[in-house]
Design a protein around this motif. Structure first.
Motif, mmCIF file in Angstrom:
data_model
loop_
_atom_site.group_PDB
_atom_site.id
_atom_site.type_symbol
_atom_site.label_atom_id
_atom_site.label_comp_id
_atom_site.label_asym_id
_atom_site.label_seq_id
_atom_site.Cartn_x
_atom_site.Cartn_y
_atom_site.Cartn_z
ATOM 1 N N ALA A 1 0.834 -1.209 0.000
ATOM 2 C CA ALA A 1 0.000 0.000 0.000
ATOM 3 C C ALA A 1 0.866 1.256 0.000
ATOM 4 N N ALA A 2 1.954 1.240 0.776
ATOM 5 C CA ALA A 2 2.862 2.394 0.825
ATOM 6 C C ALA A 2 3.519 2.626 -0.532
ATOM 7 N N CYS A 3 3.888 1.534 -1.192
ATOM 8 C CA CYS A 3 4.555 1.642 -2.499
ATOM 9 C C CYS A 3 3.591 2.148 -3.580
ATOM 10 N N LYS A 4 2.324 1.766 -3.481
ATOM 11 C CA LYS A 4 1.330 2.211 -4.466
ATOM 12 C C LYS A 4 0.912 3.658 -4.227
ATOM 13 N N ASP A 5 0.641 3.989 -2.967
ATOM 14 C CA ASP A 5 0.043 5.293 -2.661
ATOM 15 C C ASP A 5 1.065 6.422 -2.573
ATOM 16 N N TRP A 6 2.246 6.110 -2.033
ATOM 17 C CA TRP A 6 3.240 7.147 -1.795
ATOM 18 C C TRP A 6 4.520 6.960 -2.601
ATOM 19 N N GLY A 7 4.947 5.724 -2.766
ATOM 20 C CA GLY A 7 6.272 5.469 -3.327
ATOM 21 C C GLY A 7 7.366 5.801 -2.340
ATOM 22 N N LEU A 8 6.977 5.907 -1.067
ATOM 23 C CA LEU A 8 7.924 6.324 -0.032
ATOM 24 C C LEU A 8 7.365 5.911 1.324
ATOM 25 N N PHE A 9 8.277 5.586 2.264
ATOM 26 C CA PHE A 9 7.839 5.259 3.624
ATOM 27 C C PHE A 9 8.986 5.431 4.603
ATOM 28 N N ARG A 10 8.617 5.569 5.867
ATOM 29 C CA ARG A 10 9.621 5.578 6.946
ATOM 30 C C ARG A 10 9.891 4.130 7.351
ATOM 31 N N LEU A 11 11.151 3.814 7.624
ATOM 32 C CA LEU A 11 11.521 2.467 8.034
ATOM 33 C C LEU A 11 11.999 2.507 9.479
ATOM 34 N N VAL A 12 11.331 1.700 10.335
ATOM 35 C CA VAL A 12 11.714 1.626 11.746
ATOM 36 C C VAL A 12 12.156 0.201 12.079
ATOM 37 N N ASN A 13 12.849 0.069 13.217
ATOM 38 C CA ASN A 13 13.401 -1.227 13.620
ATOM 39 C C ASN A 13 14.214 -1.849 12.492
ATOM 40 N N HIS A 14 15.051 -1.024 11.889
ATOM 41 C CA HIS A 14 15.831 -1.424 10.711
ATOM 42 C C HIS A 14 17.127 -2.141 11.055
ATOM 43 N N GLY A 15 17.552 -2.072 12.307
ATOM 44 C CA GLY A 15 18.737 -2.820 12.721
ATOM 45 C C GLY A 15 20.065 -2.144 12.446
ATOM 46 N N VAL A 16 20.045 -0.925 11.892
ATOM 47 C CA VAL A 16 21.295 -0.179 11.723
ATOM 48 C C VAL A 16 21.590 0.513 13.052
ATOM 49 N N PRO A 17 22.738 0.250 13.670
ATOM 50 C CA PRO A 17 23.015 0.825 14.981
ATOM 51 C C PRO A 17 22.929 2.354 14.978
ATOM 52 N N THR A 18 22.301 2.889 16.008
ATOM 53 C CA THR A 18 22.190 4.347 16.130
ATOM 54 C C THR A 18 23.559 4.994 16.152
ATOM 55 N N THR A 19 24.507 4.334 16.812
ATOM 56 C CA THR A 19 25.865 4.893 16.895
ATOM 57 C C THR A 19 26.502 4.999 15.514
ATOM 58 N N LEU A 20 26.245 4.014 14.643
ATOM 59 C CA LEU A 20 26.805 4.053 13.294
ATOM 60 C C LEU A 20 26.184 5.197 12.490
ATOM 61 N N LEU A 21 24.869 5.384 12.616
ATOM 62 C CA LEU A 21 24.213 6.489 11.915
ATOM 63 C C LEU A 21 24.819 7.825 12.338
ATOM 64 N N SER A 22 25.067 7.975 13.638
ATOM 65 C CA SER A 22 25.647 9.219 14.164
ATOM 66 C C SER A 22 27.091 9.391 13.709
ATOM 67 N N GLN A 23 27.853 8.294 13.730
ATOM 68 C CA GLN A 23 29.258 8.365 13.326
ATOM 69 C C GLN A 23 29.389 8.769 11.851
ATOM 70 N N ILE A 24 28.536 8.207 11.004
ATOM 71 C CA ILE A 24 28.574 8.542 9.580
ATOM 72 C C ILE A 24 28.281 10.035 9.392
ATOM 73 N N GLN A 25 27.260 10.528 10.087
ATOM 74 C CA GLN A 25 26.903 11.942 9.987
ATOM 75 C C GLN A 25 28.037 12.841 10.489
ATOM 76 N N ASP A 26 28.607 12.500 11.647
ATOM 77 C CA ASP A 26 29.675 13.320 12.232
ATOM 78 C C ASP A 26 30.906 13.358 11.338
ATOM 79 N N HIS A 27 31.245 12.199 10.773
ATOM 80 C CA HIS A 27 32.433 12.145 9.928
ATOM 81 C C HIS A 27 32.203 12.921 8.631
ATOM 82 N N ALA A 28 30.990 12.837 8.122
ATOM 83 C CA ALA A 28 30.664 13.594 6.903
ATOM 84 C C ALA A 28 30.836 15.091 7.145
ATOM 85 N N LYS A 29 30.411 15.566 8.311
ATOM 86 C CA LYS A 29 30.554 16.989 8.636
ATOM 87 C C LYS A 29 32.023 17.401 8.647
#
Length: 334
Positions: A53-81
């Motif tokens: 339904a999300a793919c038909k109506d929006w073509g976009l969705f939020r993904l939760v409980n994705h298993g990517v560590p929060t620390t890794l998401l933060s580290q990638i952002q900090d290093h990019a800055k």
């Protein structure tokens, strides 16, 4: 405040930046206070009906409980800055291969510089292009790159897992045959683009990225706390507000073709912030170059065919035509 020397010279000027051209698909003004209930998909208990339904109506969705560590998401952002804070000249010299530096457009030509020569067509962004399968070739003598490489490798592994899981679920929902499913996605094509959108207070029509659809099968976005992403639905533009520890997944042109137009490749754009710069990290994945996409709506084509046509259209016309080039029974002007 960011060091002005870190920006491309054109962005250091105080003149008004490019304004968004009139969009025929924008009959109503975007409301920055609107907060749509975007579809939310929980990867730990993946519901195929909700995903479809999300793919038909929006073509976009939020993904939760994705298993990517929060620390890794933060580290990638900090290093990019930290990398973006380097001088413009340093970034040009440091990022050559396999990671390349670009500015002014998300579309890269072989030399990694903006495809459009006119300043009026330059988007207000800069970024790094990271083909994940080539990271092993990175000779990271610079300490900043040396510490960034393992983060990118770990991040790429997680995003490949997410892309595979989601695309397998989409294939089942679409009832694709196994052969079609296998050609949908090639993890070796996965790449990450890291974007910085400089703030702009001199003009409230400054755009980091024009209206477009992605050419990918799917794209997975990790955005910082500064908003700016907007999606087009029901003749209106809606903001995709940042929410901590969630990822945003949108479908690209390849998934629309694979699904026989049952799923949509969502139009989106990015508006720069008046006061703060924005950093986003997006993972794109594509079909194998030689895999033929077959659909009742489109002539058979490979992603290589599609990519070459997009490059040609941008060079010739200044914009991407996209899937319309491959529709059955239609002839487009060359």
């Amino acid at each position: 405040m960011a060091n002005l020397e870190s920006f491309p010279p054109l962005f250091r000027q105080t003149t008004n930046p490019k304004t968004q051209p009139n969009d025929p698909d924008e009959p109503t003004k975007w409301n920055p206070d609107s907060d749509p209930l975007l579809p939310v998909i929980d990867l730990q208990c993946l519901n195929h009906e909700s995903l479809g339904a999300a793919c038909k109506d929006w073509g976009l969705f939020r993904l939760v409980n994705h298993g990517v560590p929060t620390t890794l998401l933060s580290q990638i952002q900090d290093h990019a800055k930290k990398l973006f804070s380097l001088s413009f000249e340093s970034k040009q010299a440091l990022f050559t291969t396999p990671i390349s530096y670009f500015w002014g457009t998300p579309a890269l030509n072989p030399s990694g510089v903006p495809l459009s020569g006119g300043h009026q067509n330059i988007n207000r962004l800069e970024g790094f292009n990271v083909p994940l399968s080539q990271l092993s070739q990175l000779e990271a003598e610079d300490p900043m790159l040396f510490t960034f490489r393992p983060l990118l490798e770990e991040y790429g592994g997680h995003l490949a897992r997410l892309a595979t899981t989601l695309c397998e679920a989409m294939a089942k929902t679409l009832k694709l045959d196994p052969k079609q499913s296998e050609s949908c996605l090639s993890i070796s094509t996965g790449l990450v683009r890291i974007y910085r959108y400089p703030h702009c207070s001199s003009n409230d029509h400054a755009w980091g990225m024009d209206v477009h659809t992605d050419s990918s099968v799917i794209s997975i976005l990790n955005q910082d706390e500064v908003g700016g992403l907007q999606v087009f639905k029901d003749d209106k533009w809606f903001p995709v507000k940042p929410i901590s520890n969630t990822l945003v997944v949108n479908l690209g042109d390849m998934m629309q073709a694979i699904s026989d137009d049952e799923y949509k490749s969502v139009k989106h754009r990015v508006k720069v912030n008046e006061h703060e710069e924005r950093i986003s990290i997006c993972y794109f994945v594509f079909p194998a170059d030689g895999g033929v996409i077959r659909s009742s709506k489109y002539k058979p084509f490979t992603y290589s065919d599609f990519r070459a046509q997009v490059q040609q259209d941008i060079k010739t016309h200044g914009f991407k035509v996209g899937l319309d080039r491959f529709k059955r029974g239609e002839t487009l002007l060359e």
